[in-house]
Design an enzyme around this catalytic site. Structure first.
Site, PDB file in Angstrom:
ATOM      1  N   HIS A  55      29.170  13.510   4.076  1.00 24.61           N
ATOM      2  CA  HIS A  55      29.265  14.148   2.756  1.00 24.61           C
ATOM      3  C   HIS A  55      28.305  13.471   1.772  1.00 24.61           C
ATOM      4  CE1 HIS A  55      31.912  16.329  -0.329  1.00 24.61           C
ATOM      5  NE2 HIS A  55      30.914  15.782  -1.015  1.00 24.61           N
ATOM      6  N   HIS A  57      25.072  14.620  -1.389  1.00 28.53           N
ATOM      7  CA  HIS A  57      24.361  15.678  -2.129  1.00 28.53           C
ATOM      8  C   HIS A  57      22.892  15.282  -2.201  1.00 28.53           C
ATOM      9  CE1 HIS A  57      28.073  17.707  -3.716  1.00 28.53           C
ATOM     10  NE2 HIS A  57      28.565  16.549  -3.304  1.00 28.53           N
ATOM     11  N   GLN A 150      28.311  24.549  -6.987  1.00 25.75           N
ATOM     12  CA  GLN A 150      28.678  23.513  -7.969  1.00 25.75           C
ATOM     13  C   GLN A 150      29.420  24.082  -9.188  1.00 25.75           C
ATOM     14  OE1 GLN A 150      27.057  19.771  -8.408  1.00 25.75           O
ATOM     15  NE2 GLN A 150      29.049  19.920  -9.396  1.00 25.75           N
ATOM     16  N   HIS A 208      34.787  21.387  -1.554  1.00 24.28           N
ATOM     17  CA  HIS A 208      35.140  20.386  -2.561  1.00 24.28           C
ATOM     18  C   HIS A 208      36.511  20.801  -3.082  1.00 24.28           C
ATOM     19  CE1 HIS A 208      31.083  18.980  -2.324  1.00 24.28           C
ATOM     20  NE2 HIS A 208      31.312  18.058  -3.247  1.00 24.28           N
ATOM     21  N   GLU A 211      39.193  17.968  -6.373  1.00 24.61           N
ATOM     22  CA  GLU A 211      38.584  16.698  -6.779  1.00 24.61           C
ATOM     23  C   GLU A 211      38.929  16.461  -8.247  1.00 24.61           C
ATOM     24  OE1 GLU A 211      34.334  16.421  -6.424  1.00 24.61           O
ATOM     25  OE2 GLU A 211      34.338  14.256  -6.781  1.00 24.61           O
ATOM     26  N   ASP A 307      29.128  10.579  -0.636  1.00 27.32           N
ATOM     27  CA  ASP A 307      29.117  11.601  -1.683  1.00 27.32           C
ATOM     28  C   ASP A 307      27.816  11.599  -2.485  1.00 27.32           C
ATOM     29  OD1 ASP A 307      29.990  13.774  -3.107  1.00 27.32           O
ATOM     30  OD2 ASP A 307      31.468  12.697  -4.300  1.00 27.32           O
TER      31      ASP A 307
HETATM   32 FE   FE2 Z   1      30.692  15.938  -3.213  1.00 26.20          FE
END
Ligand code: FE2
Length: 411
Positions: A55, A57, A150, A208, A211, A307
């Site tokens: 995981h 980005h 996102q 996601h 979170e 992450d």
């Molecule tokens: Fe993430």
């Protein structure tokens, strides 16, 4: 090529490893070298399957401080910083940073990466750039791409169409972000849409999910139910699930039954979630990391990711999987001897299940000869001493090596 005296995955007895044509040809306690065969004595060093980043980005990676630093360290200031950086986003910028990030990972024995890529962008510039650059980086790593909305699927203009376009262009997995949608109903609908998109195209999913510290955020139960009903099961991964940290124990008791039935995977991101969650708390402050210990004890697969790697949301990171495991064990209170010894699995075998690597991964005869050699006698020592990966071998080729530092105490 013959590697002698390897401590494979903490085994008590060392093994020799013969590599031929990019595959593990033979693994046995003692293998006699053939005439003219190249031999390397690993002298009992730890050998693990390559590390996996399940995981990250990569579209935002290596942008911390450019053009401004996140001074408060919060998620929201991170979004503001990213909005300023986003203006400069173009294909070459993304590719150049992804190349650097993948090389950092390679130097730390990481050979498989799952990246989420923001597709709430009408031009899909980052997605196209990463689809492109991953081909050029195949010698260093396999990169799996998640179409990540996102800013939401229902809450962003043409969100559904952008997700469909990302799948058409070649994304490997479908994402969602139910807790960020405008309403709970949008959250549920976004999950229904994403699950059906994945099912229709035979793709993996990585959401996601919850979170947030809001204990009312319950995307997970919808995701697990759809995974069960559509037969997606372990093709589905719930990332973060921070809200589960704050759920009542009574609710978790009920939820666990569904989670076990659903067969879905989990990815926790201990570094980023301890840093970003709990921000609305005074004291005591929540840690925001999901219930890794309880999920693991229930037989549910959990992996650990970074992450973020040096970006507006997380200002550190060197492309190693060690720190996320190290911190993860602390915050989840999994510091028993066996927990520590087995914790490399969070970033190897468990992560391989998340990525569905199957038989293309793992140290076994007939599989691709990909592995990491660490400057330690076992994982306990490697984790505690932050041992470097001295060799990273991919399909039989050495792709990275590190010379361990020599420390001298002079008095
Ligand atoms: Fe993430």
């Amino acid at each position: 090529m013959l590697y002698q005296n390897a401590c494979i995955e903490n085994a008590k007895e060392t093994q020799d490893i013969r590599v031929e044509n990019g595959l593990f040809a033979e693994i046995a306690p003692r293998i006699a070298p053939r005439e003219n065969e190249e031999v390397k004595d690993l002298e009992g060093r730890l050998v693990l399957p390559p590390f996996i980043e399940p995981h990250v980005h990569l579209d935002a990676t290596l942008t911390a401080g450019d053009p401004v630093w996140n001074m408060s360290g919060t998620l929201f200031e991170g979004i503001e910083c990213w909005a300023k950086r986003k203006d400069k986003l173009n294909a070459e910028d993304v590719k150049e940073r992804v190349r650097r990030a993948v090389k950092l990972y390679a130097s730390n024995g990481v050979q498989f990466i799952r990246t989420h890529v923001d597709v709430t962008d009408p031009s899909l510039v980052a997605l196209k750039a990463i689809l492109d650059v991953r081909e050029e980086l195949r010698n260093l790593a396999d990169i799996q791409i998640v179409a990540f909305p996102q800013e939401g699927i229902l809450s962003f203009p043409n969100g559904k169409e952008l997700m469909e376009e990302a799948v058409r262009l070649g994304a490997d997995a479908v994402g969602a972000i139910p807790h960020f949608e405008f309403t709970r109903e949008y959250g549920v609908e976004s999950l229904n849409f994403a699950c059906e998109l994945a099912a229709k195209n035979g793709l993996l999913m990585d959401v996601h999910c919850d979170e947030t510290d809001d204990d009312q955020s319950r995307g997970l139960e919808t995701l697990a139910t759809r995974a069960l009903e559509l037969g997606l099961k372990d093709k589905v991964t719930a990332s973060h699930t921070c809200a589960m940290h704050s759920y009542s124990n009574a609710y978790v008791l009920k939820l666990m039954r569904l989670l076990k039935m659903s067969g879905i995977n989990f990815v926790a991101n201990p570094l980023v979630n301890t840093h970003l969650e709990g921000r609305a708390d005074t004291y005591p402050k929540r840690r925001g990391v999901t219930r890794v210990k309880e999920l693991s004890e229930a037989g549910i697969n959990v992996a650990f990711g970074n992450d973020d790697l040096f970006d507006p949301w997380y200002p550190m990171g060197c492309g190693s999987m060690r720190d996320t495991v190290y911190l993860g064990l602390h915050v989840t209170q999994m510091m028993g001897y066996h927990d520590i010894m087995n914790s490399y699995r969070f970033v190897t075998e468990n992560a391989a299940k998340v990525l569905h690597l199957g038989e293309s991964y793992g140290i076994a005869e007939g599989r691709p000869a990909s592995f990491a050699v660490l400057e330690a006698k076992d994982w306990y020592e490697a984790l505690s001493n932050n041992a470097p990966v001295v060799l990273s071998v991919r399909k039989g080729e050495v792709i990275a090596r590190t010379q361990p530092a020599v420390k001298q105490v002079l008095r």
